[in-house]
Write an enzyme that holds these catalytic residues in place. Sequence first.
Site, mmCIF file in Angstrom:
data_model
loop_
_atom_site.group_PDB
_atom_site.id
_atom_site.type_symbol
_atom_site.label_atom_id
_atom_site.label_comp_id
_atom_site.label_asym_id
_atom_site.label_seq_id
_atom_site.Cartn_x
_atom_site.Cartn_y
_atom_site.Cartn_z
ATOM 1 N N ARG A 67 0.826 -1.200 0.000
ATOM 2 C CA ARG A 67 0.000 0.000 0.000
ATOM 3 C C ARG A 67 0.865 1.257 0.000
ATOM 4 N NH1 ARG A 67 -4.599 0.264 4.453
ATOM 5 N NH2 ARG A 67 -2.769 0.168 5.798
ATOM 6 N N LEU A 71 -0.506 2.270 -5.110
ATOM 7 C CA LEU A 71 -1.445 3.356 -5.366
ATOM 8 C C LEU A 71 -0.796 4.739 -5.237
ATOM 9 C CD1 LEU A 71 -4.696 1.954 -3.751
ATOM 10 C CD2 LEU A 71 -4.283 2.401 -6.165
ATOM 11 N N VAL A 95 -10.199 1.547 -3.213
ATOM 12 C CA VAL A 95 -9.569 0.249 -2.960
ATOM 13 C C VAL A 95 -8.469 0.330 -1.908
ATOM 14 C CG1 VAL A 95 -10.095 -0.531 -5.297
ATOM 15 C CG2 VAL A 95 -7.906 0.557 -4.851
ATOM 16 N N GLU A 96 -8.060 -0.841 -1.425
ATOM 17 C CA GLU A 96 -6.998 -0.996 -0.414
ATOM 18 C C GLU A 96 -7.262 -0.167 0.841
ATOM 19 O OE1 GLU A 96 -2.951 -0.860 -1.647
ATOM 20 O OE2 GLU A 96 -3.295 -2.030 -3.448
ATOM 21 N N GLY A 97 -8.514 -0.182 1.287
ATOM 22 C CA GLY A 97 -8.920 0.624 2.437
ATOM 23 C C GLY A 97 -9.500 1.923 1.947
#
Length: 815
Positions: free
Chosen positions: A375, A379, A497-499
């Site tokens: 992460r 991103l 996405v990803e939290g």
Amino acid sequence: MTTLLWILVMIVAIGAFAYLRVSLLTATLGTAIVLAIGTGVGYASSILWLVFLAIALPLNVSSFRQNVITRPLLKMYRGIMPEMSSTEKEAIEAGTTWWEADLFAGKPDWNKLHNYPKATLSAEEQAFLDGPVEEVCRMLNQHQVSHELGDLPEEIWQYLKDHGFFAMIIKKKYGGLEYSAYAQSRVLQKLAGLSSELASTVGVPNSLGPGELLQHYGTKAQQDHYLPRLAQGLEVPCFALTSPEAGSDAGAIPDFGIVCKGEWEGKEVLGMKLTWNKRYITLAPVATVLGLAFKLRDPDQLLGNQEDLGITCALIPTDIEGVETGRRHFPLNCMFQNGPTRGNEVFVPLSFIIGGAEMAGQGWRMLVECLSVGRGITLPSNSAGGIKTAALATGAYARIRRQFKLPIGKLEGIEEPMARIGGNAYLMDAVTSLTTTGIDLGEKPSVISAIVKYHLTDRMQKCVIDAMDIHGGKGVCLGPNNYLGRGYQAAPIAITVEGANILTRSMIIYGQGAIRCHPYVLAEMESAFDPDADKGLRDFDAAIFGHIGFTTSNFVRSFWMGLTSSRFSNAPYSDKTKRYYQQMNRFSANLALLSDLAMATLGGNLKRKERISARLGDLLSQLYLASATLKRYEDEGRLTEDLPLVQWAVEDSLYKLQSSLDELLDNFPMGLGIALRAVIFPFGRPLKRPSDILDHKVAKIMQTPCASRDRLGKGQFWTASEHNAVGIQEETFKDILASEPIYDKVCKAAGKRLPFMWLDKVAAEGKALGVLSEAEVALLERAEIGRMKSINVDDFDPEELKARTLEYAKQFEAA
């Protein structure tokens, strides 16, 4: 009167000890010396000595302090703070803290920041960027991907596999590239500036996925089998975590496995029956090996005496019976492969668990640690790369496009959003460099990864909107010549996405940061619930009194730096950046103080006060973004021509920090905000947003060929190849600037001011007047072709669009 004066002297001395953070013993001795001097000159009375001894002796006699003071505090603490659940404990303990802990502590060591190594590429990594990455960018036709194929073309898929794009994190002994986190970031930035599909396809296997998990936790047999196949592109991986019922709350996944005996390859073995229903899984439609997260149960206690083992991760080949790969999702017109995967009582042996049977139930920690690395790279790098390309493309467009007889980039209304794009491009690149430096130093920065995921995707989305506003119809009308529209559509995907960003800001950044970064809170929590009562009391005593001293210091530091506007605090340089360091010293102390007061007033309820947590997290986040910007300025040689970019980025971050701090004081628990405002902002809010003059300087850099502009867009794909609209426009930008003095020459010879359009006609007139060379005529003609290509938008035959819609409908029906 003299006694009162000496009391004041003692208060100042104690405040100085607190500001400097000397030890309790040193502060006690120092206070005694001041008091002795006062006695010697006849100012300090015996009453002062009695008060001093009544306070100092209990605090410095550890056995007395522990039993009389600490024990009741420990009992009170246990009543306020609930014991952490195992899931919370694993999430808190996963990963490491790094520079963010210094920022949280109220006294940043700027020399420590600047002594971190500068992020650099090896010769091999640079060759990969200049070779395979450049080539795959040249190969890609984004319009074909978006409007015709609905996927990357087969030759690009094969090129990615053949050249190791999916193996950047895999060690060389398994056939991978084993690149640094910084190199991975630069690759993704370059790809993202061209295509979100390309960047996502490459990014996912190199972040949270089977490759990352296998290298850290896999058995030797798993590593030897899968890692070479992943490196060669013989396997396409995906990782299935989120479910319809558990998106951002990944710990609540309903997918489960039951430990049982079953038949595998003709033999009875101990294994698991897995049932799952996953959604939003990137690469799932094309994956050959599925990383699966589920909750493992052992009702018959075949593995031990525990029934609920917890979250577990396993590798599942997608071609085994019972694994169902669903149809594709269609995320906002972006054509990267994304879809569901399902299974119902699929039996697999325990050897499919990543790390083998002994890692059953250890999946949550594995996921949190690996996610903190991935992460922090994927991103944020995609966001930075997209905005770096957009910054230069917008600068070029604003210089080419004219309205009201001026390049639109010279209009003040345009300069404002342009400055936001340029300043953020500089900041975002700086943040990815600092973050990947930490990862390459061996850190697993869970708090930093949450910060950069949220803030860089958020800034990216806002910058894309600014770029769309500047481009107008050029950005709205899709087609081969539009380099913004698809990025604009894709921006919310990165936010989600990803939290999801709301969750990340409200719960994760400060939720983890308050415990992990604070020098005493985690020690207090662990000691308070230590089964060894005596050890717990001793450890709690050390932590709680360290904490009291820490809070006192930050109160004094906040008060003093509020009164003096932090002008006497340390800064590593005396140039134009000095005040930034000093202001960050002040805000760091404010963050530490307010964190302690929020925890003291709210206790365990703080995690439910999400808006308080979010604003405290904003303070930590903006300090990190600003410090990364200053670190970049240092690493690049403190080039004064880049100062407008540095100043804009830091001033914007600190102004945002101040705004969140102001809102926090307005909403501080128990009505303490008014009193705290008098300490923190005694003369009002000190900072302003970046000025119009600074906006103008940043916008000018974006529209002027120069070294600063080159650094702003460094590493992106600027080749003027057939399908690279930004590369073609960049050439036109240079041609337009070169044409302007030639145009002026023709106007002077013609005795009139010609419109700056139809440059081919200007060329013809200049040629007829005999004032232009053949090369100058050719330049004007080429500039006109490029100018029209830059400002025109694509159009399509109505039947072509209709046919394509029907074609897609038939494809989906067939699937």
